[in-house]
Design an enzyme around this catalytic site. Structure first.
Site, PDB file in Angstrom:
ATOM      1  N   ASP A 159       9.378  13.454   6.265  1.00 55.96           N
ATOM      2  CA  ASP A 159       8.485  14.613   6.406  1.00 55.96           C
ATOM      3  C   ASP A 159       8.639  15.576   5.238  1.00 55.96           C
ATOM      4  O   ASP A 159       9.579  15.460   4.434  1.00 55.96           O
ATOM      5  CB  ASP A 159       8.770  15.346   7.733  1.00 55.96           C
ATOM      6  CG  ASP A 159      10.202  15.840   7.835  1.00 55.96           C
ATOM      7  OD1 ASP A 159      11.112  15.177   7.298  1.00 55.96           O
ATOM      8  OD2 ASP A 159      10.421  16.903   8.438  1.00 55.96           O
ATOM      9  N   GLU A 166      12.954  16.284   9.843  1.00 60.42           N
ATOM     10  CA  GLU A 166      14.161  16.884   9.248  1.00 60.42           C
ATOM     11  C   GLU A 166      13.946  18.356   8.929  1.00 60.42           C
ATOM     12  O   GLU A 166      14.842  19.167   9.051  1.00 60.42           O
ATOM     13  CB  GLU A 166      14.551  16.126   7.966  1.00 60.42           C
ATOM     14  CG  GLU A 166      15.882  16.547   7.359  1.00 60.42           C
ATOM     15  CD  GLU A 166      15.819  17.694   6.366  1.00 60.42           C
ATOM     16  OE1 GLU A 166      16.876  18.223   6.014  1.00 60.42           O
ATOM     17  OE2 GLU A 166      14.707  18.073   5.920  1.00 60.42           O
TER      18      GLU A 166
HETATM   19 ZN   LIG Z   1      14.927  17.371   2.219  1.00 61.07          ZN
END
Ligand SMILES: [Zn+2]
Length: 381
Positions: A80, A142
């Site tokens: 992401d 993340e």
């Molecule tokens: Zn990163």
């Protein structure tokens, strides 16, 4: 199928938007980028497992494996990106643009680009020649909750010998970082007419006392904890946002303060929460039931790969850089839960991450491919 070269694969990865955001209007799924990676690595002979990450808005991890047996090498990263501010970009963030010997695009350095490097390094690998397995993990979310890495760590599906997380470190092995937690401290007062202070309880006045105690806590952190590996050697406490009250002529009935705490390796979340509750205890006793604190987001732990570590030695030798500590958080503490030696080591600079006109310099290509090839040779062949 012909596998793409580096710049083609980077272009295709960046063109699949996969923004993570706590704001639902920005938040996107990541299945497109996961499927793209799956197609490529399947073509190279990897077995592919696409895992739906629970408690996310349609997000997936990709787990790929080549070879068999125990141990081996895990190359990990997140699929992401953060949102972008289009007005500050000089090119389309989702279209890789080459200029001044750089690839510009959202996620080029943080960190879809890492998977384009892995793809090149894996070309020509044959499962039959691997003595130990090579694993690839691309995680979801993340940039917000780290849900993908948390989920993968919980599943305990594998126990590689070592793991490398390819966040942008300028190819310097990172072996330590701080943890992060954020809390909202709430003071419940009692509103009333400003002309009669005795009929209310002013939440702002209590919050002033809370802040006074927290400033003392900051000093205690400085006195009690120091880790010279960090350029900011003590745990930090930041006053991030405050809000309360509605009108000048009303006694403030409620006040919220948002803080973040950044812990050193070795400190647990429980230890930090204990500091916080001990600090607020005298005021909580003075104002029963009026002061509370709650976690704003799931915390991310601090990280340390303890030394001596053969992985650190090898990474230092191959990269030519001495290991270091950084201030930002990564998925490393979760990957480490698999029971493997873990470092953060990847191309590009964190200075370009989360910035308009994010880029990856051409000069990273050869160094990174060589490093990955050497790591695979060392741990799998
Ligand atoms: Zn990163």
């Amino acid at each position: 199928m012909q596998l793409p070269n580096f710049s083609q694969s980077l272009t295709q990865l960046i063109a699949c938007p996969s923004i993570s955001s706590t704001q639902p209007s920005w938040d996107q799924g990541n299945l497109e980028v996961i499927q793209l990676l799956a197609t490529w690595f399947e073509h190279l002979g990897f077995s592919i497992d696409i895992q739906k990450v629970p408690e996310t808005r349609n997000k997936y991890n990709l787990f790929a494996k080549l070879g068999s047996g125990e141990g081996g090498l895990l190359l990990a990263g997140h699929s992401d990106t953060v949102p972008f501010d289009e007005n500050n970009w000089q090119s389309d963030p989702l279209k890789v643009k080459e200029k001044d010997n750089k690839f510009f695009g959202l996620g080029t350095c943080d960190m879809k680009g890492f998977f384009a490097f892995i793809l090149q390094a894996c070309k020509g690998l044959n499962a039959k020649n691997l003595k130990k397995p090579l694993y690839i993990l691309a995680t979801a979310d993340e940039e917000t909750t780290m849900a993908g890495a948390r989920f993968f760590a919980q599943s305990q599906a594998i126990k590689p010998d070592v793991a490398i997380i390819g966040e942008p470190t300028n190819l310097v092995p990172v072996v330590m970082h701080k943890g992060h937690m954020s809390h909202r401290i709430s003071v419940q007062g009692q509103s009333g007419h400003s002309s009669k202070p005795s009929l209310g309880i002013n939440a702002i006045e209590i919050m002033v006392k809370v802040i006074g105690e927290l400033i003392v806590l900051k000093e205690k952190f400085n006195l009690n904890y120091q880790n010279k590996a960090f350029d900011v050697p003590a745990p930090t406490l930041n006053f991030g946002a405050i809000s309360g009250g509605d009108n000048a002529n009303r006694i403030c009935g409620h006040c919220d303060l948002d803080i973040d705490l950044r812990s050193l390796p070795g400190m647990t979340d429980a230890e930090l929460i204990n500091w916080l509750s001990e600090t607020l205890k005298p005021l909580a006793e003075q104002y029963p039931g009026r002061i509370s604190f709650d976690e704003l987001h799931p915390s991310s732990p601090s990280f340390e790969q303890t030394q001596p570590s053969t992985l650190i030695d090898i990474a230092e030798e191959i990269s030519g850089h001495h290991c270091c500590a950084v201030n930002y958080a990564t998925e490393a503490p979760f990957i480490q839960q698999l029971g493997c030696q873990t470092i953060v080591l990847g191309p590009g600079s964190i200075d370009q991450a989360h910035q308009p006109n994010e880029y990856l310099a051409h000069s990273e290509i050869e160094k990174t491919e060589q490093l990955l090839v050497k790591m695979i040779q060392h741990y799998c062949l």
